[in-house]
Design a protein around this motif. Structure first.
Motif, PDB file in Angstrom:
ATOM      1  N   UNK A 321      -6.144  56.400 -22.406  1.00 57.85           N
ATOM      2  CA  UNK A 321      -7.363  57.232 -22.469  1.00 57.85           C
ATOM      3  C   UNK A 321      -7.706  57.875 -21.132  1.00 57.85           C
ATOM      4  N   UNK A 322      -7.696  57.089 -20.062  1.00 60.32           N
ATOM      5  CA  UNK A 322      -8.059  57.688 -18.780  1.00 60.32           C
ATOM      6  C   UNK A 322      -8.435  56.646 -17.752  1.00 60.32           C
ATOM      7  N   UNK A 323      -9.207  57.060 -16.743  1.00 65.16           N
ATOM      8  CA  UNK A 323      -9.570  56.177 -15.625  1.00 65.16           C
ATOM      9  C   UNK A 323     -11.048  56.321 -15.298  1.00 65.16           C
ATOM     10  N   UNK A 324     -11.579  55.294 -14.629  1.00 64.96           N
ATOM     11  CA  UNK A 324     -12.934  55.410 -14.095  1.00 64.96           C
ATOM     12  C   UNK A 324     -12.885  55.270 -12.579  1.00 64.96           C
ATOM     13  N   UNK A 325     -13.641  56.148 -11.894  1.00 66.05           N
ATOM     14  CA  UNK A 325     -13.799  56.095 -10.438  1.00 66.05           C
ATOM     15  C   UNK A 325     -15.217  55.637 -10.152  1.00 66.05           C
ATOM     16  N   UNK A 326     -15.385  54.615  -9.296  1.00 67.56           N
ATOM     17  CA  UNK A 326     -16.720  54.057  -9.087  1.00 67.56           C
ATOM     18  C   UNK A 326     -17.125  54.024  -7.614  1.00 67.56           C
ATOM     19  N   UNK A 327     -16.438  54.788  -6.772  1.00 67.55           N
ATOM     20  CA  UNK A 327     -16.840  54.841  -5.364  1.00 67.55           C
ATOM     21  C   UNK A 327     -16.205  56.072  -4.723  1.00 67.55           C
ATOM     22  N   UNK A 328     -16.641  56.341  -3.499  1.00 69.86           N
ATOM     23  CA  UNK A 328     -16.046  57.451  -2.749  1.00 69.86           C
ATOM     24  C   UNK A 328     -16.551  58.802  -3.211  1.00 69.86           C
TER      25      UNK A 328
END
Lengths: 552, 552
Positions: A321-328
């Motif tokens: 499905x995809x990815x999650x980015x949680x910083x930066x």
């Protein structure tokens, strides 16, 4: 959502929300109720209005919400024996005991409510609810109604702003449960931000109670809990179209080597624990693989690990499905991640990588959503928590509940602060639309007045502009409020969350851009009819004219 | 408060608060739980820590609250059939159905909690709760525990700041129900601001559930509902020591004339409705007369009306209580009001006017309470709503819940942001006090380490200061956390609201002024033992050293 499902949700909600008891109010409501009762005035017919004086967030509009909760509260309004017993300990000892017997008989069977529908766009100083009935009862309702409307409308309006800032395409998911004011604050946030424009929530209970779609995959703790590929279990998968079991550990390691080579990543920087976590997750969710990829380092570990597991899944015929980015820097990272997806797609000929999504989260605000449109970004979905549910820029909506009539006599609060003067009498509210269907003026009239007529010009007085006459010709006229509660019963079906959400979308869509721009919007015009204006002058004059009672 | 009453409150509270169901959580907790279960890791012993990274409001300390709610939640943790049925619709269709049977068996019988006592002063980065038990279960608890601790601790800390700003003498009453995030937000605000330092609340239900003293008299609507002295009923009162009925309307008019003369107020400016409202209220509450006096004009109408009714009550042998001011410059007005009280006392020889109190309300903030001490003011009690309950300056506390150990293996989140790196391993926390009894350092040690010893110097590493060694000699050592929950049961009695409030007062009292000043406080020192430091270095090294797994 099907009507029958809606009803199921409403039934469930009813059983949960009806728990707001009538003693969830300020003590002074009881103190006043006793004094009214003592003076024999408790059954006088009174009319109160609920409104706010300024749109929140320096905005040009608000959304009205909380009505369903108010109606369920009213329908279940009665004092338990325990409530009465407690009140007896709190009111002064010389309180006439007959008063407590009177309280036990109270309900909302003589109360009527006229209200703006849930999810409507509304403006400062327009009475959203009119509550009429016996003076003591409608006074007792004040705090509970304010409590149920204030936060609901505030967070709903905030969500609408986030949606406007994000534009129509970006998916928005609400993640605020852990930052809200306790369980009910969190539930209200999930429900009303969905109405205001969010697509989904992470809050499972909000899904169960209100039918809000729920979403969520993994936290960093999932990733840090793994250390070694030995923890992967089961170690084999069956391809999506069946066939032999495949050793996915070996397969993934193979893909990781190729990915590291393609991306120029040093394989010793890749975290074995992270790869293990992702592979375990992919095995559990071959069709729903969406890990958080910033636990250690997006570029050196999270992204290569994701690609390795995703390529494994693709090889077995599954769609990650995809990815999650949680910083930066979420925008910048999303562009880099998308570019790697394209590189993989081209290099390894995996078309599935073209439909991967990128989710961003971490301190997302209205401002940062706005920036997203200006910057280069490949984010498909944003998760928003704290700033949405706490409404950081203005954490409360100042709705007030003011008496406008008792026993047929118009009433005002006429203070030294002209902003706080209220408008007398029971009213109707009409929304005037221009010929293009955009609302341009809300008109407050006395109840007995005929409605304005489309195409017919009329004069009115703008609120806060003294006696200046204003001439308008409505293209269309909408009666803004409906009778929703009478004789203790709902007179219209409750709006489901889905219906209120649809109403909010339609209302915001029809609003002219000058009122819905997020910075420095125009002030929407609210006016009163000539009759209401004359009544106000009359009541004011009575309030300021010489009092002769001292000569009695 | 008597112990038996406490127990009664706790019993009632239990029935209310146990309503927080385990599905009031983020979906990803379930997604992860399934993946753990699928990999056969769900019963691995895991340890999580709950802490915040910065004190709220740029303060030097916080108060910890929410523990009682957490414990009740844990004790009642189980999934209903309805929950499971809903989860089946939300998790992917290929989820192994056996997982849902597993969920139905879950409870907290294998969970242990070590916690700071409710009401304690706490500091950034100190683990407040340690939650240990089966990996899948303790992961599922995350969001609910954060939701129950975050707002409770935030509003409790905010209340403590308001109390410090106000000084010890001013009475503080919480009025925030209508501005909080719905019913439960309002209840939490009332409960935890009482623990933090408020004396009373207006919220009746908070009184019933938590034993918080409640208070309140009248709103402006009570005043505006009256027009003419003809509405006064009954028109006679019996003096406090018995005797003949007295016509209080005539008596009050007489007093009003004398008051107007004494104060130089033009009698035609006095509102007949306001006088009527006050007199009616005085008749209902001869020993509890405390009206709001700013509905029209304090000096021209509200104050003379108050004095007239109060003098009537005094003449009949009753003791009026005071007035509330809800607009304008509260300090200045209070001084003027007090001077009128003294004038009346002297002129009419009514000593009862010496004990009248003045309550202020209207947008009161921490700042305005601080100003009160600097200005001349005669206010005895302040009512605080919006700024207290919404915590305007920082409407959320960022507590996090981090994994520190699985199956005996220490874990960290080791990100590119060093501030967000966590500390590995199960720990004990010790508070070191100087010889005067002031806390000066919180020390994090590994569980297996012996505690620091009073009078014995020791070395430790300050958090966030690399490998600098710091030498300290504690005057006293307190073990900060207690085991509060084990094998599904409470291991200590729940703290009542009164006990937590007393603890908060003692803790704040013992805190050195340099940490409790509201502006630019010193940063309290948090340190780790040498052993913990070495473990951190070791785990970090493992995280950054070359991974050989690609060579397998």
């Amino acid at each position: 959502m099907a009507a029958s499902t809606d009803q199921a949700y409403l039934a469930m909600e009813h059983s949960v929300r009806s728990r707001v008891p009538p003693i969830l109010t300020d003590l002074y409501q009881f103190t006043m109720a006793y004094a009214y009762w003592r003076a024999g005035r408790h059954n006088e017919h009174a009319v109160f209005e609920l409104f706010f004086r300024e749109n929140p967030f320096d905005g040009g509009f608000s959304l009205f919400a909380g009505l369903t909760d108010c109606l369920l509260f009213l329908r279940n309004f009665h004092f338990s024996e325990e409530d009465i017993k407690y009140l007896q300990t709190v009111l002064p000892p010389d309180t006439d005991p007959t008063f407590f017997s009177f309280l036990t008989t109270l309900d909302c069977s003589a109360v009527s409510i006229s209200s703006v529908p849930e999810g409507s766009t509304v403006f400062a100083r327009v009475p959203l609810l009119e509550v009429s009935g016996p003076l003591a009862v409608v006074q007792l309702l004040e705090t509970s109604l304010l409590c149920l409307v204030n936060y609901a409308s505030l967070v709903c309006s905030n969500a609408a702003r986030f949606r406007l800032a994000a534009g129509p395409k970006l998916k928005l998911i609400e993640l605020g449960l852990r930052r809200a004011q306790g369980p009910d604050g969190g539930l209200s946030a999930s429900r009303y931000s969905h109405i205001g424009g969010f697509d989904m929530t992470s809050n499972v209970m909000a899904g169960l109670l209100f039918g809000v779609p729920v979403s969520g995959t993994m936290a960093h703790s999932y990733v840090t809990s793994f250390s070694s590929l030995e923890e992967v279990w089961p170690r084999v998968m069956i391809p999506s179209d069946g066939g032999e079991r495949v050793d996915v550990v070996t397969l993934t390691i193979g893909w990781l080597k190729r990915i590291c080579q393609l991306l120029g990543v040093k394989s010793e920087h890749v975290h074995e624990g992270e790869l293990t976590a992702f592979l375990s997750f992919g095995i559990a969710y071959p069709q729903n693989f969406l890990p958080v990829i910033d636990t250690y380092s997006v570029k050196s570990s999270g992204l290569p690990c994701f690609c390795a597991v995703a390529l494994t899944l693709c090889e077995l015929g599954y769609q990650p499905v995809g990815v999650r980015l949680d910083s930066g820097d979420l925008c910048k990272l999303s562009v880099e991640v998308r570019s790697v997806f394209l590189q993989c797609c081209n290099h390894f000929e995996v078309k599935q990588f073209l439909s991967l999504i990128i989710i961003g989260s971490n301190g997302v605000s209205e401002q940062s959503l706005g920036d997203l449109k200006k910057k280069k970004s490949e984010i498909d979905m944003m998760g928003v928590g704290t700033h949405l549910v706490t409404c950081t820029h203005q954490p409360s909506l100042g709705c007030v509940y003011k008496l406008v009539e008792v026993s047929g006599q118009p009433k005002i609060k006429f203070t030294e602060d002209p902003e706080k003067t209220t408008l007398p009498g029971s009213k109707n509210v009409y929304r005037l639309l221009d010929t293009e269907g955009h609302p341009f003026l809300d008109l407050l009239c006395l109840s007995e007045e005929p409605p304005p007529v489309a195409g017919v010009s009329m004069q009115c007085h703008l609120l806060g502009h003294g006696n200046t006459l204003y001439c308008v010709t409505p293209g269309q006229v909408i009666k803004l409020r409906q009778n929703v509660f009478s004789k203790g019963q709902l007179t219209l079906p409750l709006s489901s969350v889905a219906e209120s959400k649809a109403r909010a979308q339609i209302c915001i869509h029809s609003l002219h851009p000058r009122y819905k721009c997020l910075q420095q919007p125009d002030t929407y015009t609210v006016a009163m009819s000539e009759k209401l204006y004359l009544l106000l002058c009359d009541v004011k004059a009575k309030n300021t004219s010489a009092n002769n009672f001292l000569l009695q």
